[in-house]
Enzyme design. Structure first.
Site, PDB file in Angstrom:
ATOM      1  N   ARG A 205       8.870  -8.904  14.852  1.00 52.48           N
ATOM      2  CA  ARG A 205       9.209  -7.538  14.447  1.00 52.48           C
ATOM      3  C   ARG A 205       8.262  -6.577  15.135  1.00 52.48           C
ATOM      4  O   ARG A 205       7.054  -6.833  15.223  1.00 52.48           O
ATOM      5  CB  ARG A 205       9.057  -7.422  12.922  1.00 52.48           C
TER       6      ARG A 205
ATOM      7  N   HIS B  49       0.846  -1.193   0.000  1.00 53.40           N
ATOM      8  CA  HIS B  49       0.000   0.000   0.000  1.00 53.40           C
ATOM      9  C   HIS B  49       0.884   1.246   0.000  1.00 53.40           C
ATOM     10  O   HIS B  49       2.077   1.161   0.265  1.00 53.40           O
ATOM     11  CB  HIS B  49      -0.901   0.029   1.259  1.00 53.40           C
TER      12      HIS B  49
ATOM     13  N   HIS C 234       4.852   0.113  -0.278  1.00 46.05           N
ATOM     14  CA  HIS C 234       5.665  -0.711   0.605  1.00 46.05           C
ATOM     15  C   HIS C 234       4.814  -1.823   1.218  1.00 46.05           C
ATOM     16  O   HIS C 234       3.576  -1.788   1.140  1.00 46.05           O
ATOM     17  CB  HIS C 234       6.329   0.151   1.702  1.00 46.05           C
TER      18      HIS C 234
ATOM     19  N   ASP D  18       0.967   5.169   1.863  1.00 45.83           N
ATOM     20  CA  ASP D  18       0.350   5.854   3.004  1.00 45.83           C
ATOM     21  C   ASP D  18      -0.395   7.091   2.499  1.00 45.83           C
ATOM     22  O   ASP D  18       0.146   7.843   1.693  1.00 45.83           O
ATOM     23  CB  ASP D  18       1.422   6.254   4.029  1.00 45.83           C
TER      24      ASP D  18
HETATM   25  C1  GA4 Z   1      -2.294   2.627   5.636  1.00 44.00           C
HETATM   26  C2  GA4 Z   1      -1.489   3.646   6.469  1.00 44.00           C
HETATM   27  C3  GA4 Z   1      -1.900   3.661   7.957  1.00 44.00           C
HETATM   28  O1  GA4 Z   1      -1.395   2.496   8.613  1.00 44.00           O
HETATM   29  C4  GA4 Z   1      -3.443   3.703   8.117  1.00 44.00           C
HETATM   30  C5  GA4 Z   1      -3.984   2.421   7.469  1.00 44.00           C
HETATM   31  C6  GA4 Z   1      -5.492   2.158   7.571  1.00 44.00           C
HETATM   32  C7  GA4 Z   1      -5.849   1.229   8.736  1.00 44.00           C
HETATM   33  O2  GA4 Z   1      -5.065   0.359   9.102  1.00 44.00           O
HETATM   34  O3  GA4 Z   1      -6.969   1.373   9.241  1.00 44.00           O
HETATM   35  C8  GA4 Z   1      -5.893   1.554   6.187  1.00 44.00           C
HETATM   36  C9  GA4 Z   1      -4.663   1.774   5.249  1.00 44.00           C
HETATM   37  C10 GA4 Z   1      -3.773   2.752   6.012  1.00 44.00           C
HETATM   38  C11 GA4 Z   1      -5.051   2.289   3.853  1.00 44.00           C
HETATM   39  C12 GA4 Z   1      -6.358   1.670   3.272  1.00 44.00           C
HETATM   40  C13 GA4 Z   1      -7.397   1.327   4.365  1.00 44.00           C
HETATM   41  C14 GA4 Z   1      -7.146   2.186   5.595  1.00 44.00           C
HETATM   42  C15 GA4 Z   1      -6.302   0.083   6.169  1.00 44.00           C
HETATM   43  C16 GA4 Z   1      -7.067  -0.031   4.899  1.00 44.00           C
HETATM   44  C17 GA4 Z   1      -7.372  -1.185   4.322  1.00 44.00           C
HETATM   45  C18 GA4 Z   1      -3.852   3.918   9.572  1.00 44.00           C
HETATM   46  C19 GA4 Z   1      -4.003   4.716   7.172  1.00 44.00           C
HETATM   47  O4  GA4 Z   1      -4.228   5.884   7.388  1.00 44.00           O
HETATM   48  O5  GA4 Z   1      -4.237   4.133   5.917  1.00 44.00           O
END
Ligand code: GA4
Length: 323
Positions: A266, A199, A256, A201
């Site tokens: 980890r 994904h 990443h 960020d």
């Molecule tokens: C990815 C980056 C951060 O960890 C996060 C994630 C969020 C979550 O874990 O709730 C998301 C992910 C993240 C992107 C797409 C959506 C939302 C999980 C998911 C499947 C906290 C964020 O802001 O986006």
């Protein structure tokens, strides 16, 4: 974390056509105490959307104490950890990531950096954990702002705080995440299981550090995944989607993922620096110089909603690209 049976692990994703990648020595390293930091940061954000930072100013003492408290938290029985509440949007999560069916070999804590959490449910070390989290988050936010100001200088933007002011805003929508990837006992045909799927960020910038266990990989523009050698004393910085838009695509958010390690667990801690919900995410006029914006206008609120409605690997920015 509960160990999963083989039948259960079959739901998880494996790396398709997995080729063990050599640890990369190509990852840019920026020494924040050196005068060339701003030039190196800009270059790294253009080429990789990713770099490692040394001489970051976050006390090692705070880092190791927080790490040890986090390990203590994750070693509690599942029913104790679940007292924190589900990660909807903030709380404790195990295996399920987001709300749309993504899973990984991970358990985690998601916290909002501006909200007071009810730490009484964090067991007997609650107060210590709370204090350490607060001091870690404020040091890391300070570093994030320093890096964002160096970026603005490197990009020759007059207003040095153009990015950092968004993280300093009291309405800044920043998130803190602690991920625990237990050593993964299940290896199927020598393949590692996904800890956290690929994904980008969504926020402006992410600052990650971990213990000395490998797992993080970044996706290069040439189409290859490379493993990031772990370094528990340094921080790793990701360009987020919002910064990609604000630089009109000059900086690229980095795709990443994290693979599990067969032998060691980890633990990573990530600060996601985000803007206030009402902030319009648009390219900075000083970077346009007569060029068209590559993106349709949106607010962080709109982007965040889209993010939470999407799957991890979705191309979220694609919805806002001008064709
Ligand atoms: C990815 C980056 C951060 O960890 C996060 C994630 C969020 C979550 O874990 O709730 C998301 C992910 C993240 C992107 C797409 C959506 C939302 C999980 C998911 C499947 C906290 C964020 O802001 O986006």
């Amino acid at each position: 974390m509960v160990l999963l049976s083989k039948a259960t692990t079959e739901q998880y994703s494996y790396i398709k056509n997995y080729m063990p990648t050599a640890f990369s020595s190509t990852i840019p390293v920026v020494d924040l105490s050196k005068p060339d930091a701003k030039t190196l940061i800009v270059k790294a954000c253009e080429e990789f959307g990713f770099f490692k930072v040394i001489n970051h100013g976050v006390p090692m003492e705070t880092i190791s104490q927080l790490e040890s408290e986090a390990f203590k938290f994750f070693s509690m029985p599942l029913n104790e950890k679940e007292k924190v509440g589900p990660p909807k949007p903030y709380g404790y999560g195990s295996k399920k990531i987001g709300h749309n069916g993504d899973v990984g070999w991970v358990e985690y804590l998601l916290l909002n950096t501006n909200q007071e959490h009810n730490f009484s449910v964090y067991g007997k070390n609650a107060e210590k954990f709370r204090c350490l989290l607060n001091s870690y988050m404020s040091s890391v936010r300070k570093m994030a702002c320093e890096i964002l100001e160096l970026m603005a200088e490197g990009l020759k933007i007059q207003q040095k705080n153009v990015f950092s002011k968004l993280l300093m805003d009291k309405e800044s929508d920043s998130v803190f995440r602690v991920n625990h990837y237990p050593a993964c006992p299940e290896l199927v045909n020598g393949q590692n299981m996904i800890g956290f799927g690929e994904h980008t960020d969504p926020q402006i910038i992410s600052l990650l550090r971990s213990n000395n266990t490998s797992g993080l990989q970044i996706f290069l523009r040439d189409g290859n995944w490379i493993s990031v050698p772990p370094d528990h004393k340094s921080f790793f910085i990701n360009v987020g989607d919002s910064l990609q838009v604000m630089t009109n695509g000059r900086f690229r958010s980095v795709k990443h993922r994290v693979l599990t390690n067969g032998f060691k667990s980890r633990l990573s801690m990530i600060y996601f620096g985000g803007p206030p919900l009402s902030e319009k995410i648009v390219p900075l006029s000083s970077l346009m110089k007569g060029k068209e914006s590559l993106y349709k206008e949106f607010t962080w609120f709109e982007y965040k909603n889209l993010t939470y409605a999407s799957r991890l690997a979705d191309n979220r920015l694609g919805h806002f690209e001008r064709i």
